[in-house]
Write a protein that holds these residues in place. Structure first.
Motif, short mmCIF file in Angstrom:
data_model
loop_
_atom_site.label_atom_id
_atom_site.label_comp_id
_atom_site.label_asym_id
_atom_site.label_seq_id
_atom_site.Cartn_x
_atom_site.Cartn_y
_atom_site.Cartn_z
N HIS A 42 -8.83 -1.10 -4.58
CA HIS A 42 -8.86 -1.19 -3.23
C HIS A 42 -7.69 -0.55 -2.38
O HIS A 42 -6.74 -1.08 -2.56
N ARG B 96 -0.47 -7.71 -0.44
CA ARG B 96 -1.52 -8.16 0.23
C ARG B 96 -2.47 -9.25 -0.46
O ARG B 96 -2.95 -10.17 0.03
N LYS B 97 -2.53 -9.17 -1.90
CA LYS B 97 -3.22 -9.97 -2.59
C LYS B 97 -2.18 -10.32 -3.88
O LYS B 97 -1.38 -9.60 -4.31
N ALA C 33 -6.67 0.06 0.44
CA ALA C 33 -5.94 -0.40 1.89
C ALA C 33 -5.19 -1.64 1.30
O ALA C 33 -4.12 -2.08 1.94
N ASP C 34 -5.62 -2.43 0.40
CA ASP C 34 -4.77 -3.63 -0.05
C ASP C 34 -3.71 -3.11 -1.13
O ASP C 34 -3.06 -4.11 -1.50
N ASN D 57 -4.22 -2.73 -4.33
CA ASN D 57 -4.70 -3.40 -5.53
C ASN D 57 -5.76 -2.47 -6.38
O ASN D 57 -6.88 -2.04 -6.00
N PRO E 230 0.78 -1.17 -0.05
CA PRO E 230 0.10 0.15 -0.02
C PRO E 230 0.88 1.23 0.02
O PRO E 230 0.44 2.24 -0.62
#
Lengths: 450, 450
Positions: free
Chosen positions: A364, B181-182, A366-367, A369, A338
């Motif tokens: 997204h 995170r992903k 906070a991710d 992504n 992030p």
């Protein structure tokens, strides 16, 4: 081949070899990925029928492409020439909801939102919420390790799968995983199947984790002068609290959403952030987030009203369809840590300029992504070439920042050119050796994923 | 062989073939598992040296057993006859702590508690807390997917690993995972390596997730009339809150702890529960838990004092060493879904009676992960046979309840007889085919894990 087709179509509850009838199943939602002409489309009703199809394809060396709800965004379920398309949508039963263990056992064709609705009836929640959740099914969610909006707080599909049953490329039925919270018995085959995009086995049953349904939900909408200021607030807020969703849209996306929905979002803003909070202190979190946004120069609005909150989230969910109305789209799915989002967004803006293309970015926050979406006119050769080059450049920028080419949509057939660069030669070769262990005949979705 | 040993010992920073010097490394903490006589013990200082050792062993078909801190509880790091023991304890550098990304990059020999201490200096926390954390190292924690006390709230080692570097059985160096995170790019090799007990590759670097350090900690100690009443409270409490630890000890364990530590725990109690709570509302959670325990007939005590809390957790940490002072021990590690704990504990009590053995049970109540510890006199033939039979019966009881033979200790060499029953023929055979993909020569910890 005639004998094969005869055996195949009698082995399952429903099958067709009519080109017209097969047309509807040839493509997923990635309309720019190539789709071949299938030999047959079959719709088994039982695990036994899936095994029969795998056995026939294995014996006759026919490629087999499993297909859930067809909502994939990477061409992973598109037909291959001469393949059998295996539809899982008739295996759509919720077999069990265990309130005490907080788990559910489902067939692969159960639609995500239907499972969540059934869980909600007993106060439970199936958290993974891909944008497609109203349509997409659990089998496909598992096969792609689908993400969604609540992942930063609650995790992705992977984090909600307790056990799986899959039919391997050998025709064997594998049961893996337990309903327990800890399990270290042998290699973790369950985690290997999750996200394997139909290349290792056909998911025919899943036991998923349910959670207590969050009781309170508060929502913040904030219009920031710049994307950077929005990300700064998400970062600062994240050091204190854990938002249930932190969705970002840039100006291009906001204008597209307005054009489709007449929502009247502020088109002068550099970025719109829509964040949701749950739990006992949801209101306080929302107030705090709104205050932080205002401190960073945003106009912010916090609400505990459930309908207002849903309407705001609908605006975000409209991002992709809105951009799709502007032309053909190439949808990236890059993800970075992030704190590198500002650098990624800088890079995307530079790529849009240097390639002369329109890119709407949402995702997204906070991710880390993002879904930078390149909008182009497919009839214009220059735009088509520029769009493809921009798509490549965005992935290269994410990889240079230590990120991934795909955070949640999968590799499918669209992103295979980038995998070797990201995963490396050793990793790619190993993946192919592992595939051979699950599928020695190489019939399961060959060429996809890696 | 002489030439092999000469090349081997010159390939690494430190090596020995002296039987006396090798003795200290032949066994992990599972004293009842067999340990063979190694050919050599080597201690590489770099990834290049690890590769050299793997290449030599591969070329000469010599089994290679990786060893972290030697704190394993399943014999997974015990020497095999004629093997090379590969010590990772000299590769013990914390390479980077990234405060912004909240992650750390470490060599495999870094001790868990040392990493946590370094993280703590910048306000961060390495959450996974196996009982061995003061001694065990990250490489071994990853290889066994180590659990601990805070798993129900924060997850196990698996949930804290972002990326790994491993030397495969082919001598290739695999880098897998990203710091994002992903990530859904290709098959998840990272998750496959985690918990693979040295059978797929040698972990030579890990990037781990750090979390903000919990600010407040409150502790409850409660003495319940029965184990059942303690579990009822853990279940009821878990529907409202998420405790950071819920540790249970039965009467046999409490008496053993008192005997070793003079802590003066209530020996009349059927069970002692020690629970910890963190976060802004830690005090309120502790008060609520204590009230619920008292409502269930327990005597309960809540404290916000950090030293008192630590002392109470020390009592729990003393459980295994205390039982070990009573005789030889056979330590089970079964795990069921938490609501089946009463049935499991019933079964354990019946097994103790019917086999005429002493069993002290302690473990992680919110996880459903128990460590029934069979205490016996190894000089007494009847007791030895009865202990082994009780060990088997406890695992059978857990499997019958849909649980696992090992929740966090691993299979090692001790629990291989149970794996086929739990995982099934299809899964076991697949694990061996996957091993062959990573380690075609079959040199890496052969026979362990599955």
């Amino acid at each position: 081949m005639r004998e094969f087709l005869k055996q195949l179509t009698t082995a399952v509850a429903w099958a067709t070899t009519e080109p017209h009838a097969m047309q509807a199943y040839r493509q997923d939602q990635c309309l720019i990925a190539e789709a071949g002409q299938p030999l047959a489309v079959v719709r088994p009703a039982t695990v036994g029928e899936v095994v029969a199809v795998v056995d026939l394809c294995r014996t006759h060396a026919v490629p087999l492409v499993p297909r859930g709800a067809g909502t994939g965004l990477a061409g992973g379920a598109n037909a291959l020439d001469g393949c059998v398309l295996l539809l899982l949508d008739a295996m759509d039963q919720i077999l069990e909801i265990d309130q005490v263990a907080q788990s559910a056992r489902v067939q692969p064709g159960v639609v995500n939102a239907d499972l969540d609705k059934a869980a909600g009836e007993v106060g439970l929640w199936y958290a993974p919420d891909p944008g497609s959740r109203a349509l997409s099914s659990i089998g496909g969610n598992v096969a792609t390790n689908a993400g969604g909006m609540c992942c930063a707080k609650y995790g992705v599909t992977r984090d909600h799968i307790l056990a799986l049953t899959a039919v391997l490329g050998t025709g064997e039925v594998l049961r893996t995983g337990t309903a327990t919270r800890k399990d270290v018995a042998g290699l973790d085959l369950k985690h290997l199947l999750i996200g394997s995009e139909g290349t290792l086995g056909v998911i025919v049953e899943a036991t998923v984790r349910l959670r207590p349904r969050p009781q309170r939900l508060s929502t913040v909408a904030a219009t920031f002068p710049t994307v950077q200021s929005a990300i700064d607030v998400v970062q600062a807020f994240g050091r204190e609290f854990n938002a249930a969703a932190t969705e970002l849209m840039d100006r291009t996306t906001v204008c597209a959403v307005n054009a489709m929905t007449q929502m009247g979002l502020d088109e002068a803003a550099g970025a719109v952030l829509i964040a949701q909070f749950d739990g006992a202190d949801a209101s306080q979190q929302a107030e705090r987030c709104a205050a932080m946004a205002e401190g960073a120069g945003a106009e912010a609005f916090a609400t505990d009203d459930q309908d207002d909150g849903s309407a705001l989230m609908e605006a975000r969910r409209a991002a992709l369809p809105s951009l799709e109305r502007m032309g053909s789209t190439l949808l990236d799915d890059v993800c970075v840590t992030p704190h590198r989002l500002p650098a990624l967004i800088d890079a995307i803006e530079r790529i849009a300029l240097s390639h002369g293309v329109t890119i709407g970015t949402f995702g997204h926050a906070a991710d880390g992504n993002l879904h930078p979406t390149i909008v182009f006119d497919p009839a214009d050769d220059r735009q088509r070439v520029a769009a493809a080059a921009a798509f490549d450049a965005i992935i290269a920028a994410a990889l240079d920042l230590g990120g991934t080419a795909t955070g949640e949509h999968g590799v499918g057939s669209l992103k295979t050119p980038y995998i070797r660069r990201q995963v490396g030669d050793v990793g790619t070769s190993l993946m192919h050796r592992i595939k051979a262990a699950f599928d020695p005949s190489g019939i399961l979705n060959p060429g996809r994923g890696y």
